[in-house]
Design a protein around this motif. Structure first.
Motif, PDB file in Angstrom:
ATOM      1  N   ARG A  21       0.835  -1.197   0.000  1.00  0.00           N
ATOM      2  CA  ARG A  21       0.000   0.000   0.000  1.00  0.00           C
ATOM      3  C   ARG A  21       0.872   1.251   0.000  1.00  0.00           C
ATOM      4  NH1 ARG A  21      -5.822   0.151   1.366  1.00  0.00           N
ATOM      5  NH2 ARG A  21      -5.468   1.043  -0.694  1.00  0.00           N
ATOM      6  N   GLY A  22       0.283   2.390  -0.413  1.00  0.00           N
ATOM      7  CA  GLY A  22       1.054   3.616  -0.568  1.00  0.00           C
ATOM      8  C   GLY A  22       1.416   4.271   0.754  1.00  0.00           C
ATOM      9  N   GLN A  23       2.513   5.000   0.741  1.00  0.00           N
ATOM     10  CA  GLN A  23       2.992   5.656   1.955  1.00  0.00           C
ATOM     11  C   GLN A  23       2.007   6.696   2.461  1.00  0.00           C
ATOM     12  OE1 GLN A  23       6.983   7.085   1.581  1.00  0.00           O
ATOM     13  NE2 GLN A  23       7.099   7.871   3.673  1.00  0.00           N
ATOM     14  N   GLY A  24       1.304   7.376   1.539  1.00  0.00           N
ATOM     15  CA  GLY A  24       0.343   8.399   1.951  1.00  0.00           C
ATOM     16  C   GLY A  24      -0.802   7.850   2.780  1.00  0.00           C
ATOM     17  N   LEU A  25      -1.138   6.578   2.575  1.00  0.00           N
ATOM     18  CA  LEU A  25      -2.168   5.919   3.372  1.00  0.00           C
ATOM     19  C   LEU A  25      -1.578   5.329   4.645  1.00  0.00           C
ATOM     20  CD1 LEU A  25      -4.812   4.331   4.027  1.00  0.00           C
ATOM     21  CD2 LEU A  25      -3.971   2.573   2.465  1.00  0.00           C
ATOM     22  N   VAL A  26      -0.466   4.617   4.513  1.00  0.00           N
ATOM     23  CA  VAL A  26       0.079   3.854   5.630  1.00  0.00           C
ATOM     24  C   VAL A  26       0.648   4.743   6.725  1.00  0.00           C
ATOM     25  CG1 VAL A  26       1.890   2.199   6.276  1.00  0.00           C
ATOM     26  CG2 VAL A  26       0.528   1.837   4.200  1.00  0.00           C
ATOM     27  N   GLU A  27       1.386   5.774   6.337  1.00  0.00           N
ATOM     28  CA  GLU A  27       2.118   6.574   7.318  1.00  0.00           C
ATOM     29  C   GLU A  27       1.218   7.234   8.367  1.00  0.00           C
ATOM     30  OE1 GLU A  27       4.629  10.256   6.353  1.00  0.00           O
ATOM     31  OE2 GLU A  27       6.069   8.597   6.352  1.00  0.00           O
ATOM     32  N   GLY A  46       6.711  -1.112  -1.216  1.00  0.00           N
ATOM     33  CA  GLY A  46       6.995  -1.659  -2.539  1.00  0.00           C
ATOM     34  C   GLY A  46       5.724  -2.205  -3.140  1.00  0.00           C
ATOM     35  N   ARG A  47       5.763  -2.555  -4.398  1.00  0.00           N
ATOM     36  CA  ARG A  47       4.602  -3.214  -5.005  1.00  0.00           C
ATOM     37  C   ARG A  47       4.428  -4.595  -4.395  1.00  0.00           C
ATOM     38  NH1 ARG A  47       2.495  -1.020  -9.705  1.00  0.00           N
ATOM     39  NH2 ARG A  47       3.626   0.761 -10.567  1.00  0.00           N
ATOM     40  N   ASP A  48       3.194  -5.089  -4.417  1.00  0.00           N
ATOM     41  CA  ASP A  48       2.920  -6.394  -3.825  1.00  0.00           C
ATOM     42  C   ASP A  48       3.880  -7.469  -4.356  1.00  0.00           C
ATOM     43  OD1 ASP A  48       0.878  -5.548  -2.197  1.00  0.00           O
ATOM     44  OD2 ASP A  48      -0.746  -6.296  -3.457  1.00  0.00           O
ATOM     45  N   GLU A  50       6.850  -7.153  -5.559  1.00  0.00           N
ATOM     46  CA  GLU A  50       8.195  -6.932  -5.029  1.00  0.00           C
ATOM     47  C   GLU A  50       8.311  -7.434  -3.597  1.00  0.00           C
ATOM     48  OE1 GLU A  50       8.958  -2.820  -7.630  1.00  0.00           O
ATOM     49  OE2 GLU A  50       8.481  -2.716  -5.489  1.00  0.00           O
ATOM     50  N   ILE A  51       7.260  -7.159  -2.810  1.00  0.00           N
ATOM     51  CA  ILE A  51       7.260  -7.601  -1.415  1.00  0.00           C
ATOM     52  C   ILE A  51       7.268  -9.124  -1.345  1.00  0.00           C
ATOM     53  CG2 ILE A  51       5.976  -7.598   0.746  1.00  0.00           C
ATOM     54  CD1 ILE A  51       7.286  -4.923   0.104  1.00  0.00           C
ATOM     55  N   LEU A  52       6.433  -9.768  -2.157  1.00  0.00           N
ATOM     56  CA  LEU A  52       6.392 -11.228  -2.172  1.00  0.00           C
ATOM     57  C   LEU A  52       7.759 -11.811  -2.541  1.00  0.00           C
ATOM     58  CD1 LEU A  52       2.943 -11.969  -3.850  1.00  0.00           C
ATOM     59  CD2 LEU A  52       3.672 -12.726  -1.573  1.00  0.00           C
ATOM     60  N   ALA A  53       8.394 -11.209  -3.539  1.00  0.00           N
ATOM     61  CA  ALA A  53       9.711 -11.687  -3.957  1.00  0.00           C
ATOM     62  C   ALA A  53      10.732 -11.525  -2.829  1.00  0.00           C
ATOM     63  CB  ALA A  53      10.168 -10.932  -5.205  1.00  0.00           C
ATOM     64  N   ALA A  54      10.655 -10.404  -2.113  1.00  0.00           N
ATOM     65  CA  ALA A  54      11.582 -10.167  -1.005  1.00  0.00           C
ATOM     66  C   ALA A  54      11.366 -11.172   0.123  1.00  0.00           C
ATOM     67  CB  ALA A  54      11.411  -8.746  -0.484  1.00  0.00           C
ATOM     68  N   LEU A  55      10.108 -11.454   0.440  1.00  0.00           N
ATOM     69  CA  LEU A  55       9.814 -12.426   1.491  1.00  0.00           C
ATOM     70  C   LEU A  55      10.323 -13.812   1.115  1.00  0.00           C
ATOM     71  CD1 LEU A  55       6.195 -11.275   2.423  1.00  0.00           C
ATOM     72  CD2 LEU A  55       8.225 -11.123   3.891  1.00  0.00           C
ATOM     73  N   GLN A  56      10.159 -14.168  -0.151  1.00  0.00           N
ATOM     74  CA  GLN A  56      10.659 -15.465  -0.621  1.00  0.00           C
ATOM     75  C   GLN A  56      12.183 -15.532  -0.521  1.00  0.00           C
ATOM     76  OE1 GLN A  56       7.872 -17.598  -0.657  1.00  0.00           O
ATOM     77  NE2 GLN A  56       8.701 -18.419  -2.560  1.00  0.00           N
ATOM     78  N   GLU A  57      12.838 -14.455  -0.916  1.00  0.00           N
ATOM     79  CA  GLU A  57      14.305 -14.426  -0.914  1.00  0.00           C
ATOM     80  C   GLU A  57      14.857 -14.449   0.507  1.00  0.00           C
ATOM     81  OE1 GLU A  57      17.971 -11.527  -2.401  1.00  0.00           O
ATOM     82  OE2 GLU A  57      15.950 -11.229  -3.195  1.00  0.00           O
ATOM     83  N   GLU A  58      14.215 -13.715   1.400  1.00  0.00           N
ATOM     84  CA  GLU A  58      14.700 -13.619   2.786  1.00  0.00           C
ATOM     85  C   GLU A  58      14.431 -14.898   3.578  1.00  0.00           C
ATOM     86  OE1 GLU A  58      13.941  -8.776   3.079  1.00  0.00           O
ATOM     87  OE2 GLU A  58      12.606 -10.191   4.091  1.00  0.00           O
ATOM     88  N   THR A 149      -0.625  -2.208 -16.292  1.00  0.00           N
ATOM     89  CA  THR A 149       0.480  -2.478 -15.367  1.00  0.00           C
ATOM     90  C   THR A 149       0.068  -2.326 -13.910  1.00  0.00           C
ATOM     91  OG1 THR A 149       1.256  -0.169 -15.438  1.00  0.00           O
ATOM     92  CG2 THR A 149       2.180  -1.697 -17.054  1.00  0.00           C
ATOM     93  N   TYR A 150      -1.182  -1.939 -13.665  1.00  0.00           N
ATOM     94  CA  TYR A 150      -1.635  -1.682 -12.294  1.00  0.00           C
ATOM     95  C   TYR A 150      -2.217  -2.946 -11.678  1.00  0.00           C
ATOM     96  CZ  TYR A 150      -3.931   0.695  -8.394  1.00  0.00           C
ATOM     97  OH  TYR A 150      -4.331   1.092  -7.146  1.00  0.00           O
ATOM     98  N   SER A 151      -1.925  -3.170 -10.398  1.00  0.00           N
ATOM     99  CA  SER A 151      -2.278  -4.437  -9.742  1.00  0.00           C
ATOM    100  C   SER A 151      -3.775  -4.699  -9.724  1.00  0.00           C
ATOM    101  CB  SER A 151      -1.736  -4.448  -8.309  1.00  0.00           C
ATOM    102  OG  SER A 151      -2.251  -3.365  -7.549  1.00  0.00           O
ATOM    103  N   SER A 152      -4.603  -3.682  -9.559  1.00  0.00           N
ATOM    104  CA  SER A 152      -6.052  -3.898  -9.503  1.00  0.00           C
ATOM    105  C   SER A 152      -6.598  -4.341 -10.859  1.00  0.00           C
ATOM    106  CB  SER A 152      -6.765  -2.625  -9.047  1.00  0.00           C
ATOM    107  OG  SER A 152      -6.425  -2.312  -7.719  1.00  0.00           O
ATOM    108  N   PHE A 153      -6.074  -3.795 -11.927  1.00  0.00           N
ATOM    109  CA  PHE A 153      -6.463  -4.242 -13.261  1.00  0.00           C
ATOM    110  C   PHE A 153      -6.050  -5.702 -13.447  1.00  0.00           C
ATOM    111  CE2 PHE A 153      -5.700  -5.027 -17.756  1.00  0.00           C
ATOM    112  CZ  PHE A 153      -6.812  -4.468 -18.372  1.00  0.00           C
TER     113      PHE A 153
END
Length: 318
Positions: A21-27, A46-48, A50-58, A149-153
């Protein structure tokens, strides 16, 4: 208010949230939570995907306690990969809709896919009941926008595959391409294009229109027939990761986002639909039961997102 001993203990606690989610909402929400609880929240954006990829890598080394996602497709993917713990009833009993059978994540808000249009150029009575019939509007060739390119689409395309099959979805995408739609990197950019007269209509999330309407701009909202994939409910949500170091604080964070204060912020400031009862909706939103009825009924945890991305690449949209 926390007692002094409780506050000192809370200040020693911290959470790490990975979010799509965007920083303007989360912060703003994080700052309120920190002020009320004394729990420090570290956020990685990050984009969803990207986050999933990071969690998998970590893997087990990940510092993340919570994954707060922008789409149900990403939450389902995280659940399928075994990244979440099962949530307790104190959390999962709060939302009125879209709690997954796995109970491994919890919905936080609902957005609807709708059709945005320029009221000066488009008569809503001429629009189709299904998004599948949108390519028939040949009079709008070159005047339609979309956001491949947008996740909701992409979630909508995944739902289209789940309901109508890959062949019909491919056909729809190719028929839409024949109308020479203009692609936009973001929904606000597409709304601005409708406002300025560059295009006349485009599939989007309901709240993007409402933000322009709130600013006094004339952009119309068109709802497809109940149950049509063009009215897909897009669920945001969060889950506690197996790598979490502080389960009590993680549970507290999710409960706070589901509290009246958190839920009211989502609808008043972001104009998304709440999932908890008793929240006052902004004036231009459909009643929650009508909004939920617009969406097709499907298992949001099993949206074939990978198949959707593959198809979008094959037809040249990614």
């Amino acid at each position: 208010m926390l007692a002094l001993g409780g506050l000192a203990q809370a200040q020693q606690q911290s959470l790490t949230v990975y979010t799509g989610r965007g920083q303007g909402l989360v912060e703003p929400l994080v700052k309120q939570f920190e002020a009320e609880t004394g729990i420090k929240v570290n956020v990685r954006y990050g984009r969803d995907a990207e986050i999933l990829a990071a969690l998998q890598e970590e893997g087990s080394r990940s510092p993340a306690d919570i994954f707060w996602a922008n789409t149900a497709g990403a939450l389902g993917a995280a659940s399928e990969r075994g990244l979440f713990v099962r949530l307790g009833d104190s959390i999962t009993r709060i939302p009125t809709h879209f709690v997954p059978a796995s109970r491994q994540w919890v919905p936080l808000t609902i957005r609807l896919r709708v059709l945005a249009y320029n009221p000066a150029k488009v008569k809503p009575e001429e629009l189709p009941k299904s998004i599948l019939d949108l390519p028939k509007l040949t009079q709008y060739k070159g005047r339609i926008g979309w956001t491949p390119t947008y996740s909701s689409f992409q979630d909508m395309i995944a739902a289209m595959i789940a309901i109508h099959g890959e062949a019909r979805t491919r056909q729809w995408l190719n028929e839409m391409k024949a109308l020479e739609p203009k692609a936009y990197a973001s929904n606000p950019a597409m709304m601005e294009a409708i406002r300025s007269g560059e295009i006349d209509l485009g599939s989007t999330n309901h709240y993007y229109i409402q933000r322009f309407v709130r600013a006094g701009q004339a952009i119309g909202t068109y709802y497809f027939a109940d149950g049509d994939v063009g009215g897909l409910a897009l669920v945001t949500g969060a889950g506690i990761l197996k790598t979490n170091k502080n389960p009590a604080a993680a549970n507290r964070f999710l409960l706070w986002l589901l509290s009246p204060k958190g839920q009211q912020f989502f609808t008043s400031e972001i104009i998304e639909y709440p999932v908890a009862r008793g929240i006052v909706l902004t004036s231009n939103l459909l009643p929650i039961n009508q909004a939920v009825a617009k969406s097709p009924k499907l298992d949001f945890e099993k949206l074939p997102l990978d198949a959707a991305l593959k198809l979008l690449r094959e037809v040249g949209l990614l």
